[in-house]
Design a protein around this motif. Structure first.
Motif, short mmCIF file in Angstrom:
data_model
loop_
_atom_site.label_atom_id
_atom_site.label_comp_id
_atom_site.label_asym_id
_atom_site.label_seq_id
_atom_site.Cartn_x
_atom_site.Cartn_y
_atom_site.Cartn_z
N GLU A 159 0.84 -1.18 0.00
CA GLU A 159 0.00 0.00 0.00
C GLU A 159 0.88 1.24 0.00
OE1 GLU A 159 -3.46 0.43 -0.22
OE2 GLU A 159 -3.21 -1.65 -0.83
N MET A 160 0.54 2.22 -0.80
CA MET A 160 1.35 3.43 -0.90
C MET A 160 1.49 4.16 0.42
SD MET A 160 0.28 4.92 -4.59
CE MET A 160 -1.42 4.41 -4.59
N SER A 161 0.45 4.10 1.24
CA SER A 161 0.48 4.83 2.50
C SER A 161 1.51 4.27 3.48
CB SER A 161 -0.91 4.80 3.15
OG SER A 161 -1.29 3.46 3.42
N LEU A 162 2.04 3.07 3.22
CA LEU A 162 3.03 2.46 4.11
C LEU A 162 4.47 2.75 3.70
CD1 LEU A 162 1.29 -1.02 4.51
CD2 LEU A 162 1.09 0.99 5.99
N ILE A 163 4.65 3.39 2.57
CA ILE A 163 6.00 3.60 2.02
C ILE A 163 6.63 4.87 2.56
CG2 ILE A 163 7.24 4.18 -0.12
CD1 ILE A 163 6.72 1.31 -0.05
N ASN A 164 7.89 4.75 2.97
CA ASN A 164 8.76 5.90 3.20
C ASN A 164 10.08 5.56 2.54
OD1 ASN A 164 10.34 4.32 4.97
ND2 ASN A 164 9.19 4.99 6.75
N VAL A 165 11.04 6.44 2.59
CA VAL A 165 12.29 6.24 1.85
C VAL A 165 13.03 4.98 2.33
CG1 VAL A 165 13.74 7.77 3.25
CG2 VAL A 165 14.30 7.39 0.84
N ASP A 166 13.00 4.70 3.64
CA ASP A 166 13.70 3.52 4.15
C ASP A 166 13.05 2.22 3.68
OD1 ASP A 166 15.58 5.08 5.56
OD2 ASP A 166 14.23 5.23 7.28
N HIS A 167 11.74 2.17 3.73
CA HIS A 167 11.01 0.98 3.28
C HIS A 167 11.18 0.80 1.77
CE1 HIS A 167 8.22 -2.26 3.78
NE2 HIS A 167 7.35 -1.75 2.93
N PHE A 168 11.13 1.89 1.05
CA PHE A 168 11.35 1.89 -0.40
C PHE A 168 12.71 1.26 -0.72
CE2 PHE A 168 13.10 4.11 -4.13
CZ PHE A 168 12.10 3.91 -5.07
N ALA A 169 13.75 1.73 -0.04
CA ALA A 169 15.11 1.21 -0.28
C ALA A 169 15.20 -0.26 0.07
CB ALA A 169 16.12 2.01 0.54
N LYS A 170 14.60 -0.66 1.18
CA LYS A 170 14.65 -2.06 1.62
C LYS A 170 14.01 -2.98 0.58
CE LYS A 170 14.02 -2.87 5.97
NZ LYS A 170 13.42 -3.08 7.31
N ILE A 171 12.87 -2.58 0.04
CA ILE A 171 12.19 -3.39 -0.97
C ILE A 171 13.04 -3.52 -2.23
CG2 ILE A 171 10.22 -3.47 -2.57
CD1 ILE A 171 8.59 -2.06 -0.32
N VAL A 172 13.51 -2.40 -2.76
CA VAL A 172 14.28 -2.41 -4.01
C VAL A 172 15.56 -3.22 -3.86
CG1 VAL A 172 15.55 -0.98 -5.67
CG2 VAL A 172 13.27 -0.26 -4.87
N ILE A 173 16.30 -3.00 -2.78
CA ILE A 173 17.56 -3.72 -2.56
C ILE A 173 17.30 -5.22 -2.46
CG2 ILE A 173 19.42 -4.11 -0.90
CD1 ILE A 173 19.30 -1.00 -0.40
N HIS A 174 16.27 -5.58 -1.72
CA HIS A 174 15.94 -7.01 -1.57
C HIS A 174 15.63 -7.65 -2.92
CE1 HIS A 174 14.35 -10.69 0.15
NE2 HIS A 174 13.27 -10.53 -0.60
N LEU A 175 14.80 -7.01 -3.72
CA LEU A 175 14.43 -7.57 -5.02
C LEU A 175 15.65 -7.73 -5.92
CD1 LEU A 175 11.11 -5.67 -5.87
CD2 LEU A 175 11.38 -7.92 -4.83
N VAL A 176 16.48 -6.72 -5.97
CA VAL A 176 17.68 -6.76 -6.82
C VAL A 176 18.63 -7.88 -6.36
CG1 VAL A 176 19.78 -5.47 -7.39
CG2 VAL A 176 17.55 -4.37 -7.58
N GLN A 177 18.85 -7.98 -5.06
CA GLN A 177 19.78 -9.00 -4.55
C GLN A 177 19.25 -10.42 -4.79
OE1 GLN A 177 20.26 -7.74 -0.46
NE2 GLN A 177 22.07 -6.50 -0.97
N GLU A 178 17.95 -10.63 -4.56
CA GLU A 178 17.38 -11.97 -4.76
C GLU A 178 17.38 -12.37 -6.23
OE1 GLU A 178 16.57 -14.30 -2.40
OE2 GLU A 178 17.57 -12.84 -1.12
N CYS A 179 17.07 -11.43 -7.11
CA CYS A 179 17.09 -11.73 -8.54
C CYS A 179 18.51 -12.05 -9.00
CB CYS A 179 16.50 -10.57 -9.33
SG CYS A 179 16.12 -11.01 -11.04
N GLU A 180 19.47 -11.29 -8.49
CA GLU A 180 20.87 -11.54 -8.83
C GLU A 180 21.31 -12.93 -8.36
OE1 GLU A 180 24.82 -10.69 -10.26
OE2 GLU A 180 22.81 -10.00 -10.78
N LYS A 181 20.95 -13.30 -7.13
CA LYS A 181 21.29 -14.64 -6.61
C LYS A 181 20.70 -15.73 -7.49
CE LYS A 181 20.95 -13.52 -1.80
NZ LYS A 181 20.27 -13.83 -0.55
N PHE A 182 19.43 -15.56 -7.86
CA PHE A 182 18.75 -16.53 -8.71
C PHE A 182 19.46 -16.68 -10.05
CE2 PHE A 182 15.41 -17.16 -12.03
CZ PHE A 182 15.13 -18.49 -11.76
N GLU A 183 19.80 -15.56 -10.67
CA GLU A 183 20.47 -15.62 -11.97
C GLU A 183 21.86 -16.25 -11.86
OE1 GLU A 183 20.36 -11.72 -13.74
OE2 GLU A 183 18.29 -11.98 -14.39
N GLN A 184 22.57 -16.01 -10.76
CA GLN A 184 23.88 -16.63 -10.57
C GLN A 184 23.76 -18.15 -10.42
OE1 GLN A 184 26.93 -15.01 -10.78
NE2 GLN A 184 25.57 -13.42 -11.54
#
Length: 192
Positions: A159-184
Motif C-alpha cells: 500500500e502506498m500509505s506504508l511507504i517511506n524512503v527507508d522501506h522503499f530502499a529495503k524493498i528495491v535492494i531485496h528484489l535486486v539481490q534476490e534476482c541476482e542470486k537466482f540468476e547466478q
C-alpha cells in the motif's frame, strides 16, 4: 506529546514536540505526521492512509525524491511507472519496475530467464521458487508476461500509505539481490 514528522519532499523523519520549521536535509517546509505518542485510533490524528505521498500527482516527485536521497538513478519515469537499473558486480544489470495501481505499488524485478510459453517452463524450477517464497517477508517469485515471453520475476506489492524512503530502499535492494542470486544459480547450472 512527541510526534514523528516526515518531510513530504525527501522523506526525512524527525521526532519532535513541535512541527519543525524546515527539513535539515532538503530545506522543505511541508511535513506529514507519521505517529504520535498517543494511540493511533484516538480520533485526534489523521491516519497515514489519509496523507498519501504517492497519490497520482505526487507519485513521480516522491519516487524522484527517494532516488535522489538514495543517490539512485531513474532510467524512466511517468505518473504511474518508474524504471531503475542497477549494475551488479557480476556484470549483470538488474531492472526494477515500480507501477502504481490505485492505492498499491507493485515493485517487480524480472530475471533473465524467459520462456516462449508456460508449457516450456520446467516444473522443478517453478516448485523450487514457490518453496522459496515462504522464506520471504518482502517479496514473492512469480511468472509474469513481459512482451510475448513468460518471465520469472521477484515481486512485492504494498500500500502506498506504508511507504517511506527507508522501506522503499529495503524493498528495491531485496528484489535486486534476490534476482541476482537466482540468476547466478541458473548460470552455474548452465555452466556445469
Amino acid at each position: 506529546m512527541k510526534k514523528t514528522y516526515q518531510c513530504e519532499i525527501c522523506g526525512h523523519q524527525i521526532v519532535s514536540l513541535m512541527k519543525p520549521s524546515e527539513c535539515d536535509v532538503c530545506m522543505g517546509r511541508r511535513w506529514m505526521i507519521l505517529s504520535a505518542s498517543k494511540p493511533i485510533n484516538s480520533g485526534n490524528e489523521s491516519m497515514a492512509i489519509e496523507k498519501d505521498l504517492l497519490s497520482s500527482f505526487k507519485f513521480r516527485s516522491t519516487i524522484e525524491s527517494y532516488c535522489r536521497t538514495l543517490d539512485w538513478n531513474i532510467s524512466s519515469i511517468n505518473d504511474t511507472r518508474a524504471i531503475m537499473r542497477f549494475d551488479m558486480d557480476s556484470g549483470n544489470t538488474q531492472t526494477v519496475f515500480i507501477i502504481k495501481y490505485d492505492s498499491t505499488l507493485e515493485f517487480s524485478c524480472p530475471s533473465g530467464l524467459k520462456f516462449d510459453s508456460t508449457g516450456d517452463i520446467p516444473g522443478g524450477l517453478s516448485t523450487l521458487l514457490l518453496m522459496n517464497n515462504k522464506k520471504y517477508k518482502l517479496s514473492f517469485w512469480c511468472i509474469e508476461e513481459i512482451g510475448d515471453k513468460q518471465v520469472f520475476s521477484i515481486m512485492h506489492n504494498t500500500e502506498m500509505s506504508l511507504i517511506n524512503v527507508d522501506h522503499f530502499a529495503k524493498i528495491v535492494i531485496h528484489l535486486v539481490q534476490e534476482c541476482e542470486k537466482f540468476e547466478q544459480i541458473i548460470q552455474e547450472i548452465i555452466n556445469n
